[in-house]
Design a protein around this motif. Structure first.
Motif, short mmCIF file in Angstrom:
data_model
loop_
_atom_site.label_atom_id
_atom_site.label_comp_id
_atom_site.label_asym_id
_atom_site.label_seq_id
_atom_site.Cartn_x
_atom_site.Cartn_y
_atom_site.Cartn_z
N ALA A 160 0.83 -1.21 0.00
CA ALA A 160 0.00 0.00 0.00
C ALA A 160 0.87 1.25 0.00
N LEU A 161 1.96 1.24 0.76
CA LEU A 161 2.88 2.38 0.80
C LEU A 161 3.51 2.61 -0.57
N VAL A 162 3.93 1.52 -1.22
CA VAL A 162 4.54 1.63 -2.56
C VAL A 162 3.52 2.22 -3.54
N PHE A 163 2.26 1.73 -3.49
CA PHE A 163 1.23 2.29 -4.37
C PHE A 163 0.98 3.76 -4.06
N ALA A 164 0.98 4.12 -2.79
CA ALA A 164 0.76 5.52 -2.41
C ALA A 164 1.90 6.40 -2.93
N ILE A 165 3.14 5.92 -2.79
CA ILE A 165 4.30 6.68 -3.29
C ILE A 165 4.22 6.82 -4.81
N GLU A 166 3.89 5.71 -5.51
CA GLU A 166 3.78 5.77 -6.96
C GLU A 166 2.65 6.70 -7.40
N LYS A 167 1.54 6.68 -6.67
CA LYS A 167 0.43 7.58 -6.99
C LYS A 167 0.85 9.02 -6.77
N HIS A 168 1.54 9.28 -5.67
CA HIS A 168 2.01 10.64 -5.40
C HIS A 168 2.96 11.10 -6.49
N GLU A 169 3.91 10.22 -6.88
CA GLU A 169 4.85 10.57 -7.95
C GLU A 169 4.12 10.81 -9.26
N ALA A 170 3.10 10.01 -9.53
CA ALA A 170 2.31 10.18 -10.77
C ALA A 170 1.55 11.51 -10.72
N ASP A 171 1.00 11.83 -9.55
CA ASP A 171 0.28 13.11 -9.40
C ASP A 171 1.24 14.28 -9.59
N VAL A 172 2.43 14.21 -9.01
CA VAL A 172 3.43 15.28 -9.16
C VAL A 172 3.83 15.40 -10.62
#
Length: 195
Positions: A160-172
């Motif tokens: 879940a943390l990896v997905f959250a980080i990837e989502k944040h990076e995608a949003d940025v």
């Protein structure tokens, strides 16, 4: 003597090794006395499958008419049933190469371990090894289950943390892309205004 009797009060044929297995050195003296007095008879193996000589009570009537032995049998009836049942399983397990999948599990193992703790006579080594191997396998399964019970939530949290980080990076990255596109549009409008 109890190893020479079945739970059904009949004589049982056993090898010398099975008879003395797990007993103290004094058992050898008692064994010698019983054979010399001819209460226990020795029979030579009759086939290629027999491993040496077999021992049994000299006569079936000893089981009933010898009061002391009859009392011992009556007192140990449950234990004789337990030893006969687990003894067969242990012998089969030993003959088949001590495969872990042939060990007892669950309630059968739990009941057998309780009966082993309550045993009043010496239990043959093969039976003890069989039950201890079953206990060891059970402990391994319990440790694995505990490990995975603790590990799965941790693994899921990491995922879940990896997905959250990837989502944040995608949003940025999307925001930067949108900003660059806005700048490009603004520069284009400025260029058209200047023209």
């Amino acid at each position: 003597l109890l190893r020479l009797v079945t739970p059904e009060n009949t004589r049982k044929s056993v090898s010398e090794t099975e008879l003395l297995d797990g007993l103290s050195e004094d058992a050898r003296t008692v064994y010698d006395r019983l054979t010399k007095s001819r209460l226990v008879s020795i029979k030579k193996g009759s086939s290629a499958n027999d491993r040496g000589s077999r021992l049994e009570l000299a006569h079936e009537s000893l089981v009933v008419n010898w009061e002391t032995l009859a009392d011992w049998i009556a007192e140990s009836k449950d234990e004789l049933v337990f030893l006969a049942e687990v003894g067969q399983a242990a012998e089969l397990w030993d003959r088949r190469g001590r495969q872990p999948d042939e060990l007892w599990v669950g309630d059968g193992l739990r009941d057998a371990l309780r009966a082993l703790e309550r045993a009043t006579t010496e239990v043959p080594k093969r039976i003890v090894e069989f039950l201890e191997s079953g206990r060891a396998q059970r402990d391994i399964r319990v440790r694995r289950r505990r490990f995975w019970s603790a590990a799965i939530p941790i693994i899921m949290s990491i995922v879940a943390l990896v997905f959250a980080i990837e989502k944040h990076e995608a949003d940025v990255a999307r925001e930067q892309s949108d900003q660059q596109r806005r700048l490009a549009v603004q520069e284009r409008f400025q260029a058209e205004d200047q023209r």
